[in-house]
Design a protein around this motif. Structure first.
Motif, PDB file in Angstrom:
ATOM      1  N   VAL B  19       0.838  -1.202   0.000  1.00 16.68           N
ATOM      2  CA  VAL B  19       0.000   0.000   0.000  1.00 16.68           C
ATOM      3  C   VAL B  19       0.871   1.248   0.000  1.00 16.68           C
ATOM      4  N   ARG B  23       1.094   4.116  -2.907  1.00 17.47           N
ATOM      5  CA  ARG B  23       0.877   5.547  -2.651  1.00 17.47           C
ATOM      6  C   ARG B  23       2.055   6.358  -3.180  1.00 17.47           C
ATOM      7  N   ILE B  41      -7.340  -5.655  -0.964  1.00 14.56           N
ATOM      8  CA  ILE B  41      -6.891  -4.771   0.107  1.00 14.56           C
ATOM      9  C   ILE B  41      -7.570  -3.412  -0.072  1.00 14.56           C
ATOM     10  N   GLU B  42      -8.484  -3.118   0.838  1.00 15.06           N
ATOM     11  CA  GLU B  42      -9.242  -1.868   0.763  1.00 15.06           C
ATOM     12  C   GLU B  42      -8.326  -0.671   0.556  1.00 15.06           C
ATOM     13  N   GLU B  43      -7.354  -0.553   1.453  1.00 12.73           N
ATOM     14  CA  GLU B  43      -6.491   0.640   1.437  1.00 12.73           C
ATOM     15  C   GLU B  43      -5.804   0.797   0.087  1.00 12.73           C
ATOM     16  N   LEU B  44      -5.514  -0.356  -0.530  1.00 15.94           N
ATOM     17  CA  LEU B  44      -4.814  -0.314  -1.818  1.00 15.94           C
ATOM     18  C   LEU B  44      -5.696   0.370  -2.862  1.00 15.94           C
ATOM     19  N   HIS B  45      -6.955  -0.032  -2.882  1.00 16.50           N
ATOM     20  CA  HIS B  45      -7.867   0.571  -3.869  1.00 16.50           C
ATOM     21  C   HIS B  45      -7.906   2.080  -3.698  1.00 16.50           C
ATOM     22  N   GLU B  46      -7.983   2.449  -2.435  1.00 14.55           N
ATOM     23  CA  GLU B  46      -8.046   3.894  -2.156  1.00 14.55           C
ATOM     24  C   GLU B  46      -6.722   4.538  -2.585  1.00 14.55           C
ATOM     25  N   MET B  48      -4.827   3.661  -4.881  1.00 20.46           N
ATOM     26  CA  MET B  48      -4.739   3.722  -6.350  1.00 20.46           C
ATOM     27  C   MET B  48      -5.949   4.419  -6.946  1.00 20.46           C
ATOM     28  N   LEU B  50      -9.167   3.632  -6.966  1.00 20.12           N
ATOM     29  CA  LEU B  50      -9.923   2.662  -7.787  1.00 20.12           C
ATOM     30  C   LEU B  50     -11.367   2.552  -7.321  1.00 20.12           C
TER      31      LEU B  50
ATOM     32  N   SER C 222     -10.827  -4.653  -7.109  1.00 17.73           N
ATOM     33  CA  SER C 222     -11.856  -3.659  -6.742  1.00 17.73           C
ATOM     34  C   SER C 222     -13.157  -3.983  -7.465  1.00 17.73           C
ATOM     35  N   GLU C 225     -14.792  -6.997  -5.957  1.00 13.59           N
ATOM     36  CA  GLU C 225     -15.536  -6.764  -4.716  1.00 13.59           C
ATOM     37  C   GLU C 225     -16.904  -6.167  -5.014  1.00 13.59           C
ATOM     38  N   VAL C 456      -3.443  -3.645   7.399  1.00 15.59           N
ATOM     39  CA  VAL C 456      -2.491  -2.668   6.857  1.00 15.59           C
ATOM     40  C   VAL C 456      -2.235  -1.603   7.911  1.00 15.59           C
ATOM     41  N   GLU C 458      -1.322   1.777   8.901  1.00 14.27           N
ATOM     42  CA  GLU C 458      -1.166   3.078   8.235  1.00 14.27           C
ATOM     43  C   GLU C 458       0.047   3.801   8.831  1.00 14.27           C
TER      44      GLU C 458
END
Lengths: 997, 177, 462
Positions: B19, B23, B41-46, B48, B50, C222, C225, C456, C458
């Motif tokens: 992630v 970024r 991975i949620e954070e990854l989409h954000e 990128m 997406l 994405s 999902e 993850v 942060e």
């Protein structure tokens, strides 16, 4: 088949038969029959093998075989195609011109006989195939109605198990060979005046046959003619001799009878002339706004019969106690002077009220004695009717209908004596089945074999044929000319509709062979006889008329006056045993009679009135007896009487008198054919000449094992909250016509969200009068015949998979020892908001523009959802391939206007839509509307009491509409709001206020 | 632009690393890059960006089509094509039509959802250059990859490779076409 | 993979997944079941039994097609019996799968992740078995297509859209299709895994083709999902509608004991009830044999048991209300129908059903019962029996004694009724064990997300 093809080419056979006619024709047939190839052909010609073939060949070949087979059997019968009419001139009943129009049935008047008595019928013929029997409206004995036996007779005609060849000790012979043999015998017997010849026939009413037999006896004075009919009116005959000193025939007129007392007589469903009696009786019972009177029936009987179910007061009595009842009643009405009370309260409890009722209706009452009651009961009935002044009004005496009324038991005994004496060289058994039906102590099977030569003419190779050297195939009544007398003596003519399928000949022809008269066919014999009888000119016209109508008008025997001899009423030598040991009661079976119809699937599967039992007889006992014997339905009993014994399954019948065991004759056949063999047990094994109908002294013992019956109805209890049967008494009705509907609710039309469908043009509907229905079951067989309904067999009936489109439900209410019994015919109710249609996923059932609930057989996928959702459960499903697509002869039986349903298809009553369409087409051709009464459904047409009425509800004047307008009219399960097109008229009883407190 | 090179791929051990890398790559200005992980991975989409896609719209259209098909089919059959009196019910018995209308709505919507998904992903695609990366098979097990593609205007093999190495990956490799 | 002891000692029922797993180990453990040469005796045995039952099934079908439905015990008036009972029962079982995969997904219930895969498979195979019966009970299955509208139809007649059976056709086929799609989409990432891990070439090829070239790209994830959520959103009303429509088969009819307005919720509850019973019946042996106690933990069993209990109570309520309303309605036929049910020829069956469905399951209130896997297994079987009997009673007893006593007749099952029923159990087991053998029975990628490593952390943005 191929080798046969090489040996014998049927085209060649036909070629050889071409142009041959009459006797010459038979001769050509005979030398054909003598060839060895033909024997071969005959062997294969039996449908038994025929089926064998088509199984190991593919269907196409099978079909081809069928054609060959039919070709063969018909070549034998002298036809080059099965649609050819006989060469003699027979008269179509209706629809001139006579030429056959394919697709259009012709109707011919002929008649069926039972115990010799002829009932006029109309036989429907499709392209030369008789397919359906209807009553002959002009015949006094039937008035257009028809009994189950006649209805089923077409099946008998095509029965593949019928005797199909003439055999001598099992080997096929030609008629010529037999004729030669018979002539030799006659010639030899001449030397001793025919002292060695005995002829045994069934009851004979045919004037022609009687004349022929007379001729034989003239030529051979010492030859004897015996008659034997196991279920004939023996007592009536004897009684007549005792009471009047001469043979007298008694017939009744119920139209004039306000009060009827039945002494164990089932006049509504059996016996000579019952169709007419039922019609007249119910005519006096039909309560309408414009007819508010009703006759009253008292029935005294051991076993509930159709008549018993209609009785306003039914008194279950042991058959043996009926005599005591009769004596008391006779005393009550002043016919005799005897005790009017006795220790057996049951017998005497109603004597007072009944006799008062009778006396109040002098000249308009009727006491009728049952054929199965001893002579004295008949005599007492005669005395009572005389005392009540009924003679000439409700009772008519006349000369006997029978050609030669003899005491048949004595006649048979006489024959037996001669047999023992070794005096019999030749015994001709023409019809009947004495080996099976004769009283047990005569040991007919062995006795008959004391005759040197035994010749048997019969429809089937049965128990009797087994012990005879010669078996001659008999011609079915639809295959030959004959005549006879109706219940009232009316001369009735019978004409053939088809050449004999198996070259059979009639009794008449055999007897003629014994005379020196020209050996012509039955046609010439009959015609010349009547020509000789005919007085006045234009015989031809008279003859054509008679054959066309099927009867000679106004030939009913004239009434004669006779007086009952005083001494005839002398009290019985020994007082009737009261109570004591168990009583055995023999009765002819309601559906297969004395056993002659045992191989008829329609009759075997026809549920017996009240009990709804099929394919079986039983030791029928009342609940009380069951309790005292500690047995239940299905238990096996060892019953013994006079040293004879047999095993019989128990059937507990509510309403059956306690202390008696009723057994129906005719079952336990061993050589009847595929349908009848091994069904039920044989009560003839207990039946002695002394006690043809009943006697005490029966021993029963419960034995191991149990028996599975096949019934079409398991639950008979009437849940009044369901208002299935609506009923009341005449008085209640007169007070408030609506009273029968008390408590029943009918949802208002406003209940539905949906707009109504409008039925322009015709709106077909049906009304069934429960007050008239006797539950005889004729309608069920008629429906089966009309609609090609399959026979499923005992096992499938047991799994409640019977296919009848129309069933007659029987409900009991009240005391199990003597319940009120209601009959309710249930065809498809043709609901306007049909639950079945809603749920069918493929629209195989939907509504016609005339309000019929149509069934599209070739669209049905068989989800059976419709049946689940049918509250009346009138839908029938082909769980297997029930229809017979195999048996060649049965293919001729089918009604060409009705689809033969295959496996996995739902079917149901269609109001005989084929008849509706036929009538509509006819009417459209003539550019008119269908006339009222023009369409008669099969059940309606055959109903003896006109209980079923079909018609156009859009016509307010149609009989159906008028019946539906009656206050008694109600719909079955009306609260479900299915809005049936079939409705019922509530059943009313007319009890004697004195008895019904 | 380098011939025969699809892109440069970096391998990471943990989702967090991926992630963060994603970024960083994005903030560096790269746009034509993609990340590969063994699970979403949620954070990854954000990271990128997406979050938008057209799938819901497609499904909506599919559903509406299905519903209309269902109702009109039944109406056509019972009222126009084969009008017949069944159980005295009116020809247009709409309440009875509801179940089938509903089912067809769902059916069409679901099918369009799946086809839409495949379409938007450009699947099936048996061959893709990233499979050429030696250790890429681990992307479906436990490793995390990020690949900057050569089609990106900013792409320069050496510089990009260098940049990726600065993100402390497990290893960086070249992805051939 | 953590050693046996560690897992077994872990008695906490809260854990969705046992500690000690890594992305690698979960992948290996689940994939290894598929990517191995030899199978445990358990699999071989079960597969063998299933296969022989399947042969019995085929035999029964051949006979049925040759002779007709007469080989069954059905008769007038009981025109439906085993076939439709089995149909409803199987469809019901299917429902739990969809519930787990769809509804729990929407509710974001993470514990579903490790059981949804085989639950969905169960759904598919149950629907397959269910689908058999509407076809077979025609006796002439080759005509089934008459239930679909097509132009021009045979003899120009169209299906009757007012008939619940036609609704069934659409509902069940939709249900089957959607379940299959949903299941397959969810399978794609794992197929990718198998592709990458398969040793032999054929395996690689097949899994490769099936995975459609899934490569775990973030862009794909994405959309994936979104798709899953949408499908879940569609499957949720669908699953509720299917058993509602099935219940219409009865409620639309006017038969006492069938004609009732609350069948839909009652049937759906019953469906999920039996569904979870089946989930447990499958899960309990599997986790033992394949040592999956770490992935399918006590928590899963416990939750399933609780759901079973909850739906069971709804069913119990339905029984009581049904009976009460029958009495309260004052309707003669309705009252009689229930009186017959409870005291009539089918009374024994009825009371056995009450015992299995209402009385015994109350034991599930106790935590000890829920945590005792063998007992839970037996209890699930009991519930399955009970739910089968429920449908049997509803269908057979109502039909046997309806409006006119004259036509009443009792149903007796023939051996072919039983052969067909056992046959579908064979078919189901057969398919299920094939699935275990060839596809990952637990969703690998979803289990990965359950691992602590998947979080993850942060870091502060610069």
């Amino acid at each position: 088949m191929s080798d046969l093809r090489k040996k014998l080419d049927l085209a060649a056979v036909r070629a050889r038969l071409e142009g041959a006619r009459g006797r010459e024709y038979w001769r050509s047939l005979d030398d054909l029959a003598s060839t060895e190839e033909f024997q071969d052909l005959l062997e294969r010609e039996f449908p038994r093998q025929a089926i064998g073939w088509s199984e190991d060949e593919n269907s196409v070949d099978g079909r081809r075989n069928f054609l060959k087979l039919m070709g063969a059997s018909l070549a034998l019968a002298g036809l080059t195609a099965c649609t050819k009419q006989p060469v003699e001139h027979i008269m179509p009943y209706v629809r001139q011109p006579e030429e056959l129009i394919p697709g259009k049935p012709l109707f011919f008047a002929t008649a069926t006989t039972l115990n010799g008595v002829a009932s006029g019928v109309l036989a429907e013929s499709h392209e030369g195939r008789p397919t359906k029997i209807e009553g002959n409206p002009e015949h006094p004995g039937t008035l257009g109605a028809c009994d189950p036996f006649s209805q089923a007779s077409v099946l008998q005609l095509y029965d593949p198990d019928r005797a199909q060849v003439l055999t001598y000790e099992g080997e096929v012979r030609s008629w010529a060979a037999f004729l030669a043999e018979l002539r030799n015998i006659v010639v030899r017997q001449r030397l001793k005046n025919g002292a060695g010849i005995r002829i045994l026939t069934e009851t004979v009413t045919s004037p022609t046959l009687a004349a022929q037999l007379h001729a034989v006896q003239q030529a051979l004075p010492a030859a004897k003619w015996h008659q034997w009919e196991p279920a004939g009116p023996h007592s009536a005959r004897t009684s007549a001799m005792q009471a009047f000193g001469q043979p007298v025939h008694t017939r009744y007129n119920f139209l004039n009878a306000n009060v009827v007392v039945s002494l164990d007589s089932d006049f509504l469903a059996s016996g000579a002339g019952y169709l007419r009696y039922a019609r007249e009786f119910s005519a006096r019972r039909r309560v309408r706004t414009d007819q508010t009177t009703m006759n009253r029936l008292y029935a005294v009987e051991p076993m509930p019969t159709a008549t018993g179910t209609k009785a306003d007061h039914r008194l279950p009595l042991r058959a043996g106690d009926v005599e005591e009842f009769a004596r008391a009643l006779a005393a009550g009405v002043g016919a005799t002077n005897g005790p009017q009370s006795g220790q057996n309260g049951d017998i005497y409890k109603w004597i007072g009220p009944i006799s008062r009722d009778l006396l109040a209706n002098k000249g308009a009452s009727l006491v009728i004695a049952g054929e199965c009651q001893p002579p004295i009961v008949h005599t007492l009935a005669h005395a009572m009717n005389a005392a009540l002044g009924n003679v000439g009004k409700t009772v008519i005496y006349s000369d006997p209908v029978e050609a030669k009324p003899v005491d048949q038991v004595a006649s048979l005994q006489d024959l037996v004596n001669d047999l023992d004496a070794g005096a019999v060289d030749v015994l001709l058994i023409l019809g009947g089945n004495p080996v099976f039906t004769a009283p047990v102590e005569l040991g007919m099977r062995d006795r008959i074999q004391k005759a040197r030569l035994r010749i048997r003419l019969g429809l089937y190779e049965d128990e009797t044929s087994e012990v005879c050297q010669w078996h001659l195939p008999e011609a079915h009544y639809l295959e030959t000319w004959s005549d006879g007398r109706a219940y009232d003596g009316t001369i009735t003519l019978m004409q053939p509709l088809i050449e004999p399928l198996y070259g059979g000949r009639s009794v008449l022809e055999i007897v003629t062979m014994m005379t020196d008269l020209p050996q012509t066919g039955a046609y010439e014999t009959i015609r010349s006889y009547w020509a000789s009888q005919h007085t006045g000119g234009d015989f031809e016209g008279w003859w054509r008329r008679a054959v066309h109508d099927g009867l000679v008008a106004d030939t009913a025997l004239p009434a004669k006056t006779v007086a009952v001899r005083g001494d005839a009423l002398a009290p019985a030598a020994q007082a009737p045993q009261a109570g004591g040991s168990l009583e055995v009661v023999f009765r002819p079976d309601p559906t297969i009679y004395d056993g002659r119809f045992a191989n008829n699937g329609w009759l075997q599967e026809l549920p017996k009135p009240v009990s709804k039992l099929t394919w079986d007889n039983a030791a029928i006992i009342g609940p009380g007896t069951a309790h005292s014997l500690n047995v239940d339905t299905g238990d096996m009993l060892e019953v013994s009487y006079q040293g004879h014994s047999l095993r019989a399954p128990v059937w507990i019948q509510p309403g059956h008198v306690n202390g008696s065991v009723t057994m129906h004759l005719g079952y336990g056949r061993t050589r009847s054919g595929r349908a009848g063999d091994g069904m039920g047990f044989n009560p003839y094994g207990l039946r002695t000449a002394k006690a043809l109908w009943h006697d005490t002294g029966l021993e029963v013992r419960k034995t191991s094992g149990s028996y599975l019956f096949a019934t079409t109805q398991n639950e008979h209890a009437l849940d009044t909250r369901r208002h299935i049967i609506r009923q009341g008494t005449l008085n209640e009705y007169l007070k408030n016509p609506e009273s029968v509907h008390e408590g029943a609710e009918v949802p208002p039309r406003t209940l539905t969200l949906y707009p109504e469908f409008k039925y322009e043009g015709y709106a077909w509907g049906m009304a069934i009068d429960l007050n008239a229905c006797t539950g005889c079951g004729a309608c069920v067989v008629a429906c089966q015949a009309e609609n090609n309904i399959a026979v499923v067999g005992k096992d499938q009936v047991r799994r409640s998979r019977a296919m009848h489109w129309l069933r007659v439900d029987a409900y009991y209410s009240g005391d199990p020892d003597n319940p009120a019994i209601y009959n309710q015919p249930v065809p498809c109710q043709q609901c306007e908001d049909a639950p079945c249609e809603l749920v069918c996923p493929v629209q195989a059932t939907s509504h016609s523009s005339e309000g019929l609930n149509d069934m599209v057989y070739n669209r049905c996928v068989g989800t059976r959802y419709c049946s689940n959702n049918c509250p009346y459960k009138v839908r029938r499903f082909n769980f297997y391939l029930f229809s017979d697509y195999e048996t060649p002869s049965l293919k001729l039986l089918h009604n060409p206007d009705v689809t033969v349903r295959s496996r996995g298809v739902m079917e149901k009553c269609t109001y005989c839509v084929q008849r509706i369409n036929y009538a509509k087409i006819e009417s459209e051709k003539e550019n008119r509307k269908v006339r009222e009464g023009e369409i008669q459904t099969a059940c309606q047409a055959t109903c003896p009491t006109e209980a079923i009425v079909f018609g156009n509800l859009n016509d307010p004047n149609s009989r159906a509409s008028r019946m539906k307008a009656e206050k008694l009219n109600y719909a079955l399960l009306a609260d479900l709001n299915t809005r049936p097109r079939t409705t019922y008229l509530a059943s009313l009883r007319n009890p004697n206020p004195e008895i019904e407190a | 632009m380098t011939k025969g090179v699809f892109g440069v791929m970096a391998e990471f051990d943990s989702p967090s690393a991926l992630v963060n890398a994603a970024r960083a790559v994005r903030s560096e200005g790269y746009r034509k890059f993609d990340a590969y992980s063994p699970f979403p991975i949620e954070e990854l989409h954000e990271a990128m960006h997406l979050h938008k896609n057209k799938l819901p719209l497609i499904v909506l259209c599919g559903g509406i089509t299905g519903g209309l098909t269902g109702y009109l089919l039944q109406y056509f059959v019972t009222v126009i094509y084969f009008p017949i009196n069944v159980a005295g019910r009116p020809l247009h018995s709409w309440p009875s039509y509801i179940p089938i209308t509903f089912e067809l709505t769902i059916l069409f919507a679901a099918i369009s959802a799946v086809l839409g998904f495949l379409g938007l992903c450009g699947l099936p695609m048996p061959y893709h250059p990233v499979f050429n990366a030696p250790r890429f098979a681990l992307a479906s097990r436990e490793q995390f990859f990020l690949c900057i593609e050569s089609s990106d205007p900013m792409f320069d093999f050496e510089k990009t490779k260098g940049f990726l190495e600065s993100l402390e990956p497990k290893e960086v490799c070249q992805v051939a076409h | 993979m953590p050693d046996e002891q560690e897992v077994l000692e872990d008695n906490t029922t809260r854990a969705v997944i046992a500690p000690g797993y890594t992305f690698g180990t979960v992948t290996d453990q689940i994939a290894s079941v598929v990517l191995t040469k030899h199978q445990p005796m358990f699999w071989v045995a079960c597969f063998g039994v299933a296969f022989s039952l399947l042969l019995l099934f085929l035999w029964a079908i051949v006979l049925l097609m040759a002779k007709g439905v007469g080989i069954w015990g059905i008769r007038t008036p009981v025109m439906w019996a085993f076939a439709i009972t089995n149909f409803v029962w199987w469809i019901g079982i299917g429902h739990a799968g969809t519930l787990i995969s769809a509804i729990l997904l929407l509710l974001n219930q993470q514990w579903r992740n490790s059981i949804n895969r085989f639950a969905e498979a169960m759904t598919l195979f149950a629907v397959a078995c269910a689908g058999m019966f509407p076809l077979l009970h025609l006796g002439r299955p080759w005509l089934f297509y008459w239930l679909f509208p097509y132009f021009p139809t045979t003899i120009g007649v169209q299906p009757n859209f007012r008939s619940p059976l036609v609704w069934d056709v659409f509902a069940v086929s939709t249900y089957g299709t959607v379940s299959l799609l949903f299941w397959y989409v969810g399978l794609m990432p794992d197929l990718g895994t198998l592709r990458d891990r398969a040793k032999n070439r054929i395996g690689k090829m097949i899994y490769g083709v099936m995975s459609m070239g899934w490569r775990g790209s973030a862009k794909h994830w994405s959309i994936f999902e979104t798709a899953s959520l949408l499908l879940a959103g569609l499957a949720t009303p669908l699953v509720l509608s299917v058993h509602t429509v099935v219940s219409f088969d009865f409620t639309i009819a006017i038969l006492p004991g069938w004609h009732s307005t609350f069948f839909p919720p009652y049937f759906v509850a019953g469906a999920i009830y039996s569904g979870f019973a089946m989930v447990l019946v499958l899960a309990i042996p599997l986790r033992k044999v394949y040592h999956l106690e770490g992935l399918i933990t006590r928590r899963h069993l416990d939750n399933s048991a609780k759901l079973m209990l909850a739906t069971g109570e709804i069913v119990a309520y339905a029984y009581i209300m049904e009976t009460f309303l029958a009495w309260y309605s004052g309707d003669v036929y309705e009252q009689a129908a229930f009186w017959h049910r409870m005291t009539g020829p089918y009374a024994i069956t009825y009371w056995v059903l009450i015992t299995c469905n209402i009385i015994l399951p109350q034991a599930l209130w106790s935590k000890r019962v829920r945590n005792n896997t063998p007992v839970l297994f037996i209890w699930s079987l009991i519930v399955l029996v009970g739910m089968w009997l429920e449908r049997y009673i509803i269908i057979v007893s109502s039909l046997a004694q309806d409006f006119l006593p004259s036509s009443w007749s009792l149903f007796q099952a023939t051996r072919w009724d039983w052969a067909t029923f056992l046959g579908t159990i064979g078919l189901f087991t057969f398919l299920f064990f094939l699935f275990i053998r060839l596809l990952p029975m637990i969703s690998i990628f979803e289990v990965r997300t359950l691992l602590p490593q998947a979080k993850v952390e942060e870091e502060v943005r610069g």
